[in-house]
Design a protein around this motif. Structure first.
Motif, mmCIF file in Angstrom:
data_model
loop_
_atom_site.group_PDB
_atom_site.id
_atom_site.type_symbol
_atom_site.label_atom_id
_atom_site.label_comp_id
_atom_site.label_asym_id
_atom_site.label_seq_id
_atom_site.Cartn_x
_atom_site.Cartn_y
_atom_site.Cartn_z
ATOM 1 N N ALA A 257 0.719 -1.213 -0.157
ATOM 2 C CA ALA A 257 0.053 -0.108 0.247
ATOM 3 C C ALA A 257 0.801 1.548 -0.054
ATOM 4 C CB ALA A 257 -1.046 -0.034 1.152
ATOM 5 N N ARG A 258 2.070 1.229 0.724
ATOM 6 C CA ARG A 258 3.024 2.462 0.609
ATOM 7 C C ARG A 258 3.879 2.390 -0.653
ATOM 8 N NH1 ARG A 258 4.102 0.271 5.929
ATOM 9 N NH2 ARG A 258 5.888 -0.410 5.167
ATOM 10 N N TRP B 209 -4.202 5.248 -2.936
ATOM 11 C CA TRP B 209 -4.812 4.612 -2.068
ATOM 12 C C TRP B 209 -4.331 4.745 -0.620
ATOM 13 C CZ3 TRP B 209 -4.924 0.786 1.624
ATOM 14 C CH2 TRP B 209 -6.137 0.071 2.003
ATOM 15 N N ALA B 210 -3.160 4.691 -0.304
ATOM 16 C CA ALA B 210 -2.525 4.413 1.146
ATOM 17 C C ALA B 210 -2.673 5.816 1.955
ATOM 18 C CB ALA B 210 -1.140 4.308 1.132
ATOM 19 N N GLU B 211 -2.977 7.006 1.309
ATOM 20 C CA GLU B 211 -3.197 8.122 1.894
ATOM 21 C C GLU B 211 -4.856 8.603 1.857
ATOM 22 O OE1 GLU B 211 -1.180 7.948 -0.953
ATOM 23 O OE2 GLU B 211 0.735 8.367 0.071
ATOM 24 N N LYS B 212 -5.462 8.139 0.946
ATOM 25 C CA LYS B 212 -6.910 8.684 0.865
ATOM 26 C C LYS B 212 -8.017 7.241 1.046
ATOM 27 C CE LYS B 212 -5.962 12.604 -2.142
ATOM 28 N NZ LYS B 212 -6.386 13.506 -1.066
ATOM 29 N N GLY B 213 -7.311 6.129 0.980
ATOM 30 C CA GLY B 213 -8.239 5.066 0.944
ATOM 31 C C GLY B 213 -8.915 4.847 -0.323
ATOM 32 N N GLY B 214 -10.405 4.539 -0.361
ATOM 33 C CA GLY B 214 -10.936 4.562 -1.356
ATOM 34 C C GLY B 214 -11.313 2.934 -1.747
ATOM 35 N N ASN B 215 -11.869 2.981 -3.160
ATOM 36 C CA ASN B 215 -12.414 1.741 -3.694
ATOM 37 C C ASN B 215 -11.659 1.106 -4.160
ATOM 38 O OD1 ASN B 215 -14.757 2.753 -2.685
ATOM 39 N ND2 ASN B 215 -15.439 3.723 -4.591
ATOM 40 N N TYR C 284 -17.420 5.930 -10.865
ATOM 41 C CA TYR C 284 -17.366 6.952 -10.083
ATOM 42 C C TYR C 284 -16.165 6.534 -9.206
ATOM 43 C CZ TYR C 284 -18.176 8.374 -5.162
ATOM 44 O OH TYR C 284 -18.027 9.308 -4.037
ATOM 45 N N PHE C 285 -15.390 7.684 -8.756
ATOM 46 C CA PHE C 285 -14.138 7.532 -7.755
ATOM 47 C C PHE C 285 -14.400 8.652 -6.729
ATOM 48 C CE2 PHE C 285 -12.322 4.879 -11.326
ATOM 49 C CZ PHE C 285 -11.892 3.812 -10.383
ATOM 50 N N PRO C 286 -13.987 8.499 -5.722
ATOM 51 C CA PRO C 286 -13.761 9.524 -4.750
ATOM 52 C C PRO C 286 -12.950 10.665 -5.393
ATOM 53 C CG PRO C 286 -13.367 7.492 -3.557
ATOM 54 C CD PRO C 286 -13.458 7.231 -4.902
ATOM 55 N N PRO C 287 -13.193 12.126 -5.138
ATOM 56 C CA PRO C 287 -12.565 13.052 -5.631
ATOM 57 C C PRO C 287 -10.928 13.119 -5.381
ATOM 58 C CG PRO C 287 -14.324 13.928 -4.378
ATOM 59 C CD PRO C 287 -14.284 12.333 -3.946
ATOM 60 N N ARG C 288 -10.235 13.375 -6.662
ATOM 61 C CA ARG C 288 -8.962 13.420 -6.540
ATOM 62 C C ARG C 288 -8.145 12.285 -6.654
ATOM 63 N NH1 ARG C 288 -10.944 17.602 -3.816
ATOM 64 N NH2 ARG C 288 -10.284 16.579 -1.861
ATOM 65 N N GLN C 289 -8.798 11.139 -6.907
ATOM 66 C CA GLN C 289 -8.071 9.901 -6.602
ATOM 67 C C GLN C 289 -7.692 9.412 -8.169
ATOM 68 O OE1 GLN C 289 -9.946 6.688 -4.769
ATOM 69 N NE2 GLN C 289 -8.655 7.297 -2.873
ATOM 70 N N VAL C 290 -8.333 9.486 -9.230
ATOM 71 C CA VAL C 290 -7.883 9.125 -10.410
ATOM 72 C C VAL C 290 -8.028 10.493 -11.274
ATOM 73 C CG1 VAL C 290 -8.584 6.782 -10.156
ATOM 74 C CG2 VAL C 290 -10.130 8.213 -11.224
#
Length: 293
Positions: free
Chosen positions: A208-209, A270-276, A226-232
């Motif tokens: 993850a890191r 993903w490591a900083e913001k989590g998500g799907n 759909y993705f959380p904001p500023r992830q992709v």
């Protein structure tokens, strides 16, 4: 002798009897080892992907995949066990040689094996209390203390007898020795299972890191995802030219796993913001491009 019946070789055994014994001897350990590899591979894989919110059962890995994934979780336990066994064998033969050469030993040397058994008894008691949650024992602490304590108790007994020049096991202790061996085997199985899960979780945290270790993926789809904001990074593809089926492009993804015609994609951050974790089919429903950083 009836026609077609295999001849006896004079030893009272039929020619194929040795083949059956040989095959049984080879197949039984192989099956047992294969089952262990599968079990530990499932434990490692489940802990690895559980960190990312994925049940390993949804991945649908094959038996061979699980067996191969168990290798990294078994190197350290197997190496440690073999090293300890080698040290124990060397000490045993040294004690046997010492016992055969010295019929009368100093009191300190006679008592040292019993001190080893007492230490084993203390470790076993600590493991038992840890299993009863009297103190906060770790996942591997309880089985290691229980199994290690039993080994030290028996080993101290063996050394004491060898120093005295007496063979072991004595007849009255064989049943107890068999039960101890079964308990030590159970504790070893328990400890390696806990280590495999811990190793899988540690590898997941490291991955993850360092998601840059996984291949970067660009996905083109016909419908918006759909993705959380500023992830992709989403790009609307131009419609100019011949009509095309794919309208949206997504970048900033990494390939986490691929199994059974499905790709499991995870955002770079993903490591900083989590998500799907995105699951896409590995067919013409999407267009996928891989690149290495």
């Amino acid at each position: 002798m009836a026609e077609g019946e295999p001849e006896d070789d004079g030893s009272g055994k039929r020619p194929w009897a040795d083949w059956i014994v040989t095959l049984t001897t080879l197949i039984a350990p192989t099956t047992f080892i294969g089952a262990l590899l599968l079990y530990f591979g499932v434990a490692y894989t489940d802990a690895l992907y559980e960190h990312f919110g994925i049940d390993a059962a949804t991945l649908g890995f094959s038996t061979q995949d699980y067996a191969l994934r168990s290798a990294s979780a078994l190197y350290m336990p197997a190496g440690t066990a073999l090293t300890v066994a080698l040290a124990g064998v060397l000490i045993y033969y040294a004690a046997r040689a010492l016992g055969s050469r010295n019929t009368r030993l100093p009191a300190g040397r006679r008592l040292s094996p019993y001190a080893l058994s007492v230490c084993g008894l203390v470790l076993f008691a600590l493991g038992l209390l840890g299993g009863l949650e009297v103190w906060d024992a770790g996942a591997m602490d309880t089985p290691l203390l229980l199994g290690g304590g039993l080994v030290l108790i028996v080993y101290g007994r063996v050394l004491a007898l060898r120093l005295a020049g007496t063979p072991y096991p004595v007849a009255r202790e064989r049943i107890a020795l068999a039960l101890v061996a079964a308990l030590v085997g159970l504790c070893s199985f328990w400890a390696v299972h806990a280590y495999a899960k811990q190793h899988g979780d540690d590898d997941a945290r490291y991955l993850a890191r360092n998601l840059w270790l996984r291949p970067a993926v660009t996905v083109d789809t016909a419908e918006r995802l759909y993705f959380p904001p500023r992830q992709v990074r989403e790009t609307v593809l131009p419609v100019a030219g011949p009509p095309q089926r794919f309208r949206y492009r997504y970048e900033g993804l990494r390939l986490l796993a691929e199994a059974n015609g499905r790709m499991f994609l995870i955002p770079d951050n993903w490591a900083e913001k989590g998500g799907n974790v995105l699951v896409v089919p590995a067919n013409n429903a999407v267009r996928v491009a891989f690149r290495s950083d």
